[in-house]
Enzyme design. Structure first.
Site, PDB file in Angstrom:
ATOM      1  N   LYS A  92       0.808  -1.222   0.000  1.00 64.39           N
ATOM      2  CA  LYS A  92       0.000   0.000   0.000  1.00 64.39           C
ATOM      3  C   LYS A  92       0.849   1.283   0.000  1.00 64.39           C
ATOM      4  O   LYS A  92       2.059   1.245   0.260  1.00 64.39           O
ATOM      5  CB  LYS A  92      -0.923  -0.010   1.221  1.00 64.39           C
ATOM      6  CG  LYS A  92      -1.981  -1.108   1.169  1.00 64.39           C
ATOM      7  CD  LYS A  92      -2.883  -1.025   2.391  1.00 64.39           C
ATOM      8  CE  LYS A  92      -4.008  -2.016   2.341  1.00 64.39           C
ATOM      9  NZ  LYS A  92      -4.915  -1.878   3.500  1.00 64.39           N
ATOM     10  N   TYR A 108     -12.471  -2.025  -4.300  1.00 67.48           N
ATOM     11  CA  TYR A 108     -12.990  -2.187  -2.936  1.00 67.48           C
ATOM     12  C   TYR A 108     -14.516  -2.107  -2.861  1.00 67.48           C
ATOM     13  O   TYR A 108     -15.077  -1.919  -1.779  1.00 67.48           O
ATOM     14  CB  TYR A 108     -12.344  -1.148  -2.003  1.00 67.48           C
ATOM     15  CG  TYR A 108     -10.905  -1.484  -1.697  1.00 67.48           C
ATOM     16  CD1 TYR A 108     -10.592  -2.524  -0.829  1.00 67.48           C
ATOM     17  CD2 TYR A 108      -9.867  -0.789  -2.281  1.00 67.48           C
ATOM     18  CE1 TYR A 108      -9.279  -2.854  -0.559  1.00 67.48           C
ATOM     19  CE2 TYR A 108      -8.540  -1.106  -2.008  1.00 67.48           C
ATOM     20  CZ  TYR A 108      -8.253  -2.143  -1.144  1.00 67.48           C
ATOM     21  OH  TYR A 108      -6.943  -2.469  -0.873  1.00 67.48           O
ATOM     22  N   ASN A 159      -2.049   0.048   6.771  1.00 69.46           N
ATOM     23  CA  ASN A 159      -1.473  -1.149   7.387  1.00 69.46           C
ATOM     24  C   ASN A 159      -0.509  -1.875   6.454  1.00 69.46           C
ATOM     25  O   ASN A 159      -0.226  -3.046   6.629  1.00 69.46           O
ATOM     26  CB  ASN A 159      -2.577  -2.083   7.896  1.00 69.46           C
ATOM     27  CG  ASN A 159      -3.496  -2.573   6.800  1.00 69.46           C
ATOM     28  OD1 ASN A 159      -3.211  -2.459   5.616  1.00 69.46           O
ATOM     29  ND2 ASN A 159      -4.618  -3.143   7.199  1.00 69.46           N
ATOM     30  N   HIS A 205      -2.206  -5.499   1.484  1.00 65.82           N
ATOM     31  CA  HIS A 205      -3.513  -6.111   1.241  1.00 65.82           C
ATOM     32  C   HIS A 205      -3.242  -7.502   0.695  1.00 65.82           C
ATOM     33  O   HIS A 205      -2.286  -7.718  -0.048  1.00 65.82           O
ATOM     34  CB  HIS A 205      -4.296  -5.312   0.193  1.00 65.82           C
ATOM     35  CG  HIS A 205      -5.458  -6.071  -0.382  1.00 65.82           C
ATOM     36  ND1 HIS A 205      -6.708  -6.019   0.182  1.00 65.82           N
ATOM     37  CD2 HIS A 205      -5.535  -6.924  -1.445  1.00 65.82           C
ATOM     38  CE1 HIS A 205      -7.523  -6.794  -0.523  1.00 65.82           C
ATOM     39  NE2 HIS A 205      -6.831  -7.352  -1.508  1.00 65.82           N
ATOM     40  N   GLU A 262      -9.314 -10.621  -8.009  1.00 63.97           N
ATOM     41  CA  GLU A 262      -8.376  -9.521  -7.740  1.00 63.97           C
ATOM     42  C   GLU A 262      -7.175  -9.557  -8.678  1.00 63.97           C
ATOM     43  O   GLU A 262      -6.738  -8.504  -9.160  1.00 63.97           O
ATOM     44  CB  GLU A 262      -7.917  -9.572  -6.282  1.00 63.97           C
ATOM     45  CG  GLU A 262      -8.995  -9.196  -5.302  1.00 63.97           C
ATOM     46  CD  GLU A 262      -8.532  -9.197  -3.856  1.00 63.97           C
ATOM     47  OE1 GLU A 262      -9.263  -8.635  -3.031  1.00 63.97           O
ATOM     48  OE2 GLU A 262      -7.458  -9.755  -3.530  1.00 63.97           O
TER      49      GLU A 262
END
Length: 140
Positions: A11, A51, A114, A117, A128
């Site tokens: 990320k 998302y 965080n 993913h 995905e």
């Protein structure tokens, strides 16, 4: 155990801190091969689409804005039980609750930022991966 493929995204918070190499080293140490990888900048529309499963949740807008805020590294990891192995390496979504030695515990800054993913099921992984890679780009 079956050989699987899973999508991983490093990320914007992690790419901004030049953590790509350290995170990739953890995947490789866990016997997950990186069979496709590229650095991209998602636009807001791409993040919204990716998302969309979270559209009804309160964090959806902020998550999409965050994911479009800077470069990410999208990659396909391959290995035995790759989905579960990657999720174990990542740790809990909230870095404060993640186990010691996990990517999110060591590098995550918040629930949103965080650092990584990962797909949560074989069906999700297939969808995905197709969002970012054509079959010809995956070299196994």
């Amino acid at each position: 155990m079956a050989v699987e493929r899973t999508l991983s995204i490093i990320k914007p918070d992690a790419t901004a801190r030049n953590l790509t190499g350290q995170i990739n080293a953890r995947f490789e140490a866990a016997e997950l091969r990186i069979v496709a990888q590229k650095r991209i900048r998602m636009n807001r529309e791409q993040a919204d689409m990716f998302y969309a499963v979270h559209k009804e949740r309160a964090f959806y807008g902020d998550l999409c804005e965050f994911m479009a805020s800077g470069p990410v590294v999208v990659q396909v990891l391959e290995g035995e039980d790759a989905i579960a192995r990657n999720r174990e390496l990542m740790g809990d979504t909230n870095p404060a609750n993640a186990d010691e030695g996990t990517i999110r515990k060591d590098f995550g800054e918040s629930i949103e930022a965080n650092s990584v993913h990962g797909s949560d099921s074989p069906e999700t992984a297939e969808w995905e991966i197709a969002c970012f890679f054509s079959r010809i780009e995956i070299i196994g």
